[in-house]
Motif scaffolding. Structure first.
Motif, PDB file in Angstrom:
ATOM      1  N   THR A   7      -7.014  13.804  13.253  1.00 52.89           N
ATOM      2  CA  THR A   7      -8.227  14.445  12.767  1.00 52.89           C
ATOM      3  C   THR A   7      -7.873  15.812  12.209  1.00 52.89           C
ATOM      4  N   ALA A   8      -8.889  16.589  11.839  1.00 53.56           N
ATOM      5  CA  ALA A   8      -8.652  17.916  11.265  1.00 53.56           C
ATOM      6  C   ALA A   8      -9.803  18.846  11.625  1.00 53.56           C
ATOM      7  N   PRO A  41      -2.989  10.007  22.596  1.00 53.12           N
ATOM      8  CA  PRO A  41      -2.672  11.218  21.829  1.00 53.12           C
ATOM      9  C   PRO A  41      -3.562  11.378  20.599  1.00 53.12           C
ATOM     10  N   ILE A  42      -3.960  12.624  20.356  1.00 53.83           N
ATOM     11  CA  ILE A  42      -4.708  13.006  19.165  1.00 53.83           C
ATOM     12  C   ILE A  42      -3.957  14.158  18.510  1.00 53.83           C
ATOM     13  N   THR A  43      -3.685  14.024  17.232  1.00 54.62           N
ATOM     14  CA  THR A  43      -3.114  15.129  16.471  1.00 54.62           C
ATOM     15  C   THR A  43      -4.212  15.712  15.595  1.00 54.62           C
ATOM     16  N   CYS A  44      -4.423  17.008  15.717  1.00 53.74           N
ATOM     17  CA  CYS A  44      -5.466  17.683  14.949  1.00 53.74           C
ATOM     18  C   CYS A  44      -4.820  18.729  14.050  1.00 53.74           C
ATOM     19  N   ASN A  66      -4.331  16.234  25.778  1.00 59.29           N
ATOM     20  CA  ASN A  66      -3.846  15.164  24.887  1.00 59.29           C
ATOM     21  C   ASN A  66      -4.104  15.433  23.412  1.00 59.29           C
ATOM     22  N   VAL A  67      -4.550  16.645  23.077  1.00 63.64           N
ATOM     23  CA  VAL A  67      -4.771  17.021  21.685  1.00 63.64           C
ATOM     24  C   VAL A  67      -3.678  17.993  21.255  1.00 63.64           C
ATOM     25  N   GLU A  68      -2.873  17.564  20.293  1.00 61.12           N
ATOM     26  CA  GLU A  68      -1.835  18.419  19.730  1.00 61.12           C
ATOM     27  C   GLU A  68      -2.383  19.086  18.476  1.00 61.12           C
ATOM     28  N   LEU A  69      -2.385  20.407  18.458  1.00 61.44           N
ATOM     29  CA  LEU A  69      -2.857  21.150  17.300  1.00 61.44           C
ATOM     30  C   LEU A  69      -1.677  21.459  16.383  1.00 61.44           C
ATOM     31  N   ASP A 130     -13.095  11.355  12.312  1.00 58.81           N
ATOM     32  CA  ASP A 130     -13.698  12.639  11.985  1.00 58.81           C
ATOM     33  C   ASP A 130     -13.940  13.429  13.259  1.00 58.81           C
ATOM     34  N   GLY A 131     -13.543  14.697  13.252  1.00 57.97           N
ATOM     35  CA  GLY A 131     -13.665  15.513  14.447  1.00 57.97           C
ATOM     36  C   GLY A 131     -15.088  15.723  14.900  1.00 57.97           C
TER      37      GLY A 131
END
Length: 307
Positions: A7-8, A41-44, A66-69, A130-131
């Motif tokens: 996401t972003a 895992p979530i990459t943002c 679990n959210v990698e920025l 979508d975030g």
């Protein structure tokens, strides 16, 4: 089952050079914290500086791990400079605060596939989400974690808390439905996108092809494993065509999705819905509010995919 969501988060980007929408900083932050309950895992991708710092502080404060920025200057996207040049060349359309195109950030929209490409591996199911998806705008109140009387003004985040939706069971459902294709959620019999204009600019019969089958992919959730790379490649080909072969044309990611979907059906598995109106939505009939679903009981809502 190796699965990742991408996401972003790009608030504070109104006007040039990104032309983002306003008032995304709180809604998307609260929503992403709810989505993180899926567990995988979530990459943002996030705008460097203030947005990154605020989001990092908020997620850590909520104990979310679990959210990698990934701070990323989105103006480095390979299409951005050409998008910007076109926006400024046709300023009446794309750099005019009175025109609806002004707050359409084509750079952000088109970056979805670049972000997926960065994060995908051959053994992994990779999805864009979508975030801001965890919201009462598309999900009914009964699925919220807190009843109305449990939400106070200083706890705005509760309005976006849908752990009953976003949990590991949803991930399993999405992967099972996807199989060896790429998942699209498709709206039937109606769309917000201008496929007539796209057909004209691309000089292809998108309009007729799409309307014959009444399937319009939406950009809020899509992805897969086995055919995802082909999908990404084809979307980038369409973007190149738009920028190299048309003159004044720019479009949302959903119009690109519709184009690729129309001519490459073998890549996709589709879940169909009629509209975004869930059971809480009311509409005026003869001046009186009525529940939309009571008027159209056989229509499938977008929210039904989630529970």
């Amino acid at each position: 089952m190796n699965t990742k969501f991408v996401t972003a988060y790009y608030p504070y980007c109104e006007g040039p050079p990104i032309w983002g929408k306003q008032n995304r900083e709180r809604w998307y932050k609260y929503s992403l914290a709810s989505i993180a309950n899926i567990g995988c895992p979530i990459t943002c991708y996030v705008s460097p500086g203030q947005a990154h710092e605020e989001l990092d502080e908020y997620l850590h404060g909520r104990g979310i791990v679990n959210v990698e920025l990934k701070p990323y200057d989105i103006t480095l996207n390979r299409f951005h400079d050409r998008i910007t040049a076109r926006r400024l060349q046709y300023a009446d359309l794309y750099n005019n605060e009175l025109h609806p195109f002004y707050r359409m950030s084509f750079t952000i929209y088109w970056s979805k596939w670049a972000f997926l490409e960065n994060e995908h591996t051959p053994d992994q199911y990779t999805y864009w989400i979508d975030g801001g998806l965890s919201t009462e705008g598309v999900l009914p109140k009964r699925l919220n974690d807190y009843s109305i009387d449990m939400r106070t003004h200083d706890e705005e985040w509760k309005h976006y808390s849908f752990h009953n939706v976003f949990n590991p069971a949803l991930v399993q459902k999405i992967v099972n439905y996807t199989g060896d294709k790429t998942l699209n959620l498709c709206r039937q019999n109606g769309t917000d996108n201008d496929f007539a204009r796209m057909s004209e600019k691309m000089q292809m019969d998108v309009q007729g092809s799409v309307y014959r089958d009444n399937m319009f992919p939406v950009g809020s959730l899509f992805g897969g494993k086995d055919t995802l790379v082909s999908y990404i490649d084809k979307t980038h080909e369409v973007m190149e065509h738009i920028l190299e072969k048309t003159t004044d044309y720019l479009c949302t990611e959903q119009e690109i999705m519709g184009y690729v979907h129309t001519f490459n059906r073998e890549l996709f598995v589709d879940w169909y819905f009629h509209d975004f109106y869930h059971e809480d939505w009311r509409v005026l009939v003869d001046g009186q509010p009525q529940l939309y679903r009571a008027l159209f009981p056989h229509n499938t809502s977008f929210s039904e995919f989630f529970g």
